[in-house]
Design a protein around this motif. Structure first.
Motif, mmCIF file in Angstrom:
data_model
loop_
_atom_site.group_PDB
_atom_site.id
_atom_site.type_symbol
_atom_site.label_atom_id
_atom_site.label_comp_id
_atom_site.label_asym_id
_atom_site.label_seq_id
_atom_site.Cartn_x
_atom_site.Cartn_y
_atom_site.Cartn_z
ATOM 1 N N ALA A 66 10.442 9.267 37.840
ATOM 2 C CA ALA A 66 10.090 10.741 37.052
ATOM 3 C C ALA A 66 10.325 11.776 37.961
ATOM 4 C CB ALA A 66 8.639 10.701 36.461
ATOM 5 N N THR A 67 9.813 11.943 39.160
ATOM 6 C CA THR A 67 10.046 12.910 40.237
ATOM 7 C C THR A 67 11.469 13.242 40.223
ATOM 8 O OG1 THR A 67 8.117 12.222 41.458
ATOM 9 C CG2 THR A 67 9.703 13.571 42.261
ATOM 10 N N GLN A 68 12.390 12.032 40.369
ATOM 11 C CA GLN A 68 13.753 12.269 40.697
ATOM 12 C C GLN A 68 14.393 12.992 39.163
ATOM 13 O OE1 GLN A 68 15.557 11.895 43.306
ATOM 14 N NE2 GLN A 68 17.284 12.802 42.332
ATOM 15 N N LEU A 69 14.034 12.438 38.125
ATOM 16 C CA LEU A 69 14.494 13.106 36.965
ATOM 17 C C LEU A 69 14.129 14.477 36.505
ATOM 18 C CD1 LEU A 69 13.945 10.177 34.329
ATOM 19 C CD2 LEU A 69 16.006 10.994 35.015
ATOM 20 N N LEU A 70 12.839 14.872 37.198
ATOM 21 C CA LEU A 70 12.363 16.288 37.182
ATOM 22 C C LEU A 70 13.446 17.160 37.930
ATOM 23 C CD1 LEU A 70 10.583 18.143 35.781
ATOM 24 C CD2 LEU A 70 8.715 17.422 37.563
ATOM 25 N N ALA A 75 2.627 16.138 39.873
ATOM 26 C CA ALA A 75 2.014 17.247 40.679
ATOM 27 C C ALA A 75 0.771 16.934 41.618
ATOM 28 C CB ALA A 75 1.438 18.128 39.684
ATOM 29 N N ASP A 76 0.083 15.803 41.230
ATOM 30 C CA ASP A 76 -0.941 15.443 41.962
ATOM 31 C C ASP A 76 -0.512 14.819 43.394
ATOM 32 O OD1 ASP A 76 -2.970 16.081 40.534
ATOM 33 O OD2 ASP A 76 -3.400 13.975 39.419
ATOM 34 N N GLN A 77 0.591 14.293 43.477
ATOM 35 C CA GLN A 77 1.036 13.958 44.519
ATOM 36 C C GLN A 77 1.369 14.968 45.568
ATOM 37 O OE1 GLN A 77 4.770 11.834 43.499
ATOM 38 N NE2 GLN A 77 3.956 9.868 43.801
ATOM 39 N N TYR A 78 1.772 16.307 45.151
ATOM 40 C CA TYR A 78 1.941 17.248 46.063
ATOM 41 C C TYR A 78 1.111 18.019 46.013
ATOM 42 C CZ TYR A 78 3.961 21.601 47.562
ATOM 43 O OH TYR A 78 4.320 22.785 48.216
ATOM 44 N N PHE A 79 0.029 18.420 45.079
ATOM 45 C CA PHE A 79 -0.913 19.356 45.036
ATOM 46 C C PHE A 79 -2.092 18.746 46.079
ATOM 47 C CE2 PHE A 79 -0.092 21.157 40.697
ATOM 48 C CZ PHE A 79 1.096 21.747 41.225
ATOM 49 N N ASP A 80 -2.352 17.366 45.975
ATOM 50 C CA ASP A 80 -3.145 16.605 46.835
ATOM 51 C C ASP A 80 -3.113 16.757 48.213
ATOM 52 O OD1 ASP A 80 -4.706 16.121 44.463
ATOM 53 O OD2 ASP A 80 -4.067 14.002 44.528
ATOM 54 N N ASP A 81 -1.490 16.741 48.577
ATOM 55 C CA ASP A 81 -1.257 16.806 49.957
ATOM 56 C C ASP A 81 -1.422 18.256 50.443
ATOM 57 O OD1 ASP A 81 -0.022 15.926 52.497
ATOM 58 O OD2 ASP A 81 1.728 16.874 51.621
ATOM 59 N N CYS A 82 -1.115 19.052 49.710
ATOM 60 C CA CYS A 82 -1.374 20.564 50.006
ATOM 61 C C CYS A 82 -2.855 20.975 50.267
ATOM 62 C CB CYS A 82 -0.672 21.608 49.152
ATOM 63 S SG CYS A 82 0.973 21.556 48.935
ATOM 64 N N SER A 95 11.467 21.498 50.656
ATOM 65 C CA SER A 95 12.284 22.188 49.534
ATOM 66 C C SER A 95 12.651 21.264 48.354
ATOM 67 C CB SER A 95 13.735 22.357 50.171
ATOM 68 O OG SER A 95 14.211 21.264 50.775
ATOM 69 N N ASP A 96 12.658 19.956 48.318
ATOM 70 C CA ASP A 96 12.520 19.232 47.209
ATOM 71 C C ASP A 96 11.532 19.207 46.196
ATOM 72 O OD1 ASP A 96 15.187 17.913 48.047
ATOM 73 O OD2 ASP A 96 14.348 16.203 48.210
ATOM 74 N N MET A 97 10.365 19.378 46.902
ATOM 75 C CA MET A 97 9.020 19.789 46.113
ATOM 76 C C MET A 97 9.272 21.158 45.322
ATOM 77 S SD MET A 97 6.854 17.704 44.924
ATOM 78 C CE MET A 97 5.984 18.298 43.513
ATOM 79 N N CYS A 98 9.858 21.859 46.273
ATOM 80 C CA CYS A 98 9.952 23.270 45.756
ATOM 81 C C CYS A 98 10.596 23.296 44.524
ATOM 82 C CB CYS A 98 10.393 24.185 46.742
ATOM 83 S SG CYS A 98 9.095 24.565 48.022
ATOM 84 N N ARG A 99 11.692 22.439 44.316
ATOM 85 C CA ARG A 99 12.411 22.479 43.107
ATOM 86 C C ARG A 99 11.569 21.960 41.990
ATOM 87 N NH1 ARG A 99 17.149 20.403 46.071
ATOM 88 N NH2 ARG A 99 16.423 18.233 45.560
ATOM 89 N N ILE A 100 10.803 21.000 42.198
ATOM 90 C CA ILE A 100 9.909 20.478 41.101
ATOM 91 C C ILE A 100 8.672 21.626 40.693
ATOM 92 C CG2 ILE A 100 8.003 18.964 40.638
ATOM 93 C CD1 ILE A 100 9.782 17.059 42.150
ATOM 94 N N PHE A 101 8.445 22.522 41.930
ATOM 95 C CA PHE A 101 7.358 23.246 41.714
ATOM 96 C C PHE A 101 7.846 24.409 40.715
ATOM 97 C CE2 PHE A 101 3.110 23.608 43.262
ATOM 98 C CZ PHE A 101 2.672 24.658 43.052
ATOM 99 N N ARG A 102 9.185 24.728 40.821
ATOM 100 C CA ARG A 102 9.759 25.823 39.925
ATOM 101 C C ARG A 102 9.654 25.462 38.615
ATOM 102 N NH1 ARG A 102 13.488 26.771 44.645
ATOM 103 N NH2 ARG A 102 14.696 25.175 43.541
ATOM 104 N N TYR A 137 7.252 23.355 37.406
ATOM 105 C CA TYR A 137 5.984 23.519 36.958
ATOM 106 C C TYR A 137 5.862 25.005 36.499
ATOM 107 C CZ TYR A 137 4.626 18.535 37.909
ATOM 108 O OH TYR A 137 4.821 17.237 37.655
ATOM 109 N N TRP A 138 6.219 25.954 37.008
ATOM 110 C CA TRP A 138 5.908 27.239 36.988
ATOM 111 C C TRP A 138 6.533 27.471 35.456
ATOM 112 C CZ3 TRP A 138 7.617 28.976 42.420
ATOM 113 C CH2 TRP A 138 6.559 28.818 43.324
ATOM 114 N N ALA A 139 7.869 26.767 35.295
ATOM 115 C CA ALA A 139 8.561 27.191 34.001
ATOM 116 C C ALA A 139 7.914 26.605 32.924
ATOM 117 C CB ALA A 139 9.882 26.789 34.255
ATOM 118 N N ILE A 140 7.348 25.135 33.161
ATOM 119 C CA ILE A 140 6.690 24.457 32.089
ATOM 120 C C ILE A 140 5.272 24.954 31.638
ATOM 121 C CG2 ILE A 140 5.275 22.343 31.457
ATOM 122 C CD1 ILE A 140 7.365 20.971 33.685
ATOM 123 N N SER A 141 4.680 25.877 32.525
ATOM 124 C CA SER A 141 3.280 26.414 32.434
ATOM 125 C C SER A 141 3.501 27.650 31.507
ATOM 126 C CB SER A 141 2.637 26.886 33.640
ATOM 127 O OG SER A 141 3.519 28.219 34.318
#
Length: 186
Positions: free
Chosen positions: A15-19, A58-65, A96-103, A105-109
Motif C-alpha cells: 500500500a505504501t509503494q502504491l501510494l 500514516a501511523d508508521q511515519y507519524f509514530d516514528d516522528c 524524502s520518500d515519506m514526504c511524497r506520501i505526506f503530500r 495525505y495533505w491532498a487527501i485531507s
C-alpha cells in the motif's frame, strides 16, 4: 514474526509503494490485494476500508516522528535549540520518500474528513510536544505558541521543499534559530 504479522506487514508495504507511485487515486483495496498476492477479503480482514489502510500507513511515519520528538528533553539553551533545529531539518531531508506520501495525505485531507481529522490530531500532538521542549526558553505562553508554530511549520515545509533549496541546511538552521529566538524573547 507470525504469519498474521507477515501478512499485515506485506499489505502495508504494498500500500505504501502504491501510494508513492500512483497517489491516492491509484491506491485501491483491490490493487493492494492483487499486488500483495492476497484476496480482497484477506486485505479487508486487516483493514476494513481505504481510510483504515491510509491511517495505518500514516501511523508508521507519524509514530516514528512523535516518538523521536518525545525523546527530546526540554531545552535549556539556545545552543541546544540550534542542535534540535539542525537535526530536524536534516531528518526532514532524509525521509524524502515519506514526504511524497505526506503530500498525498495533505491532498487527501482536503476531501476526506477522516484523514483531515487524523492530520489535525497528529499536528496537535507535534505542536504540544514542541511547546514542552521550548517551554524553558520562553517567557510566556503567547511567545511559546508562536515559536512552536513557526518551528513546526518550517520543518514540515522544509521536509517537502528543502532538497530543492540552493541553501545548505546548516544556514537554514541558523536562520530559523534566529527567528525562533526572536519570537521566544519578545
Amino acid at each position: 514474526m507470525t504469519k498474521q504479522n507477515d501478512k499485515n506487514k506485506k499489505i502495508l508495504q504494498v500500500a505504501t509503494q502504491l501510494l508513492k507511485s500512483e497517489g491516492d487515486m491509484g491506491l485501491t483495496m483491490r490493487k493492494v490485494a492483487t499486488s500483495a498476492g492476497m484476496s480482497l477479503s484477506n486485505v479487508q480482514y486487516y483493514y476494513t476500508n481505504k481510510n483504515a489502510l491510509l491511517q495505518a500507513i500514516a501511523d508508521q511515519y507519524f509514530d516514528d516522528c512523535v516518538t523521536q520528538l518525545k525523546q527530546q528533553t526540554p531545552l535549556e539553551s539556545f545552543e541546544q535549540l540550534h542542535l534540535l533545529i539542525t537535526s530536524q531539518l536534516n531528518y526532514a531531508r532524509e525521509v524524502s520518500d515519506m514526504c511524497r506520501i505526506f503530500r498525498e495525505y495533505w491532498a487527501i485531507s482536503t476531501r476526506n474528513d477522516d484523514i483531515n481529522e487524523y492530520l489535525r490530531r497528529y499536528y496537535e500532538t507535534v505542536f504540544t510536544v514542541i511547546c514542552d521542549v521550548l517551554r524553558p526558553l520562553s517567557h510566556d505562553d503567547c511567545t511559546l505558541k508562536t515559536s512552536a508554530a513557526l518551528l513546526v511549520s518550517f520543518v514540515e515545509g522544509y521536509s517537502v521543499a528543502g532538497k530543492f533549496m540552493p541553501v545548505e541546511s546548516e544556514r537554514m538552521a541558523s536562520t530559523l534559530l534566529e527567528a525562533v529566538r526572536g519570537s521566544l524573547t519578545k
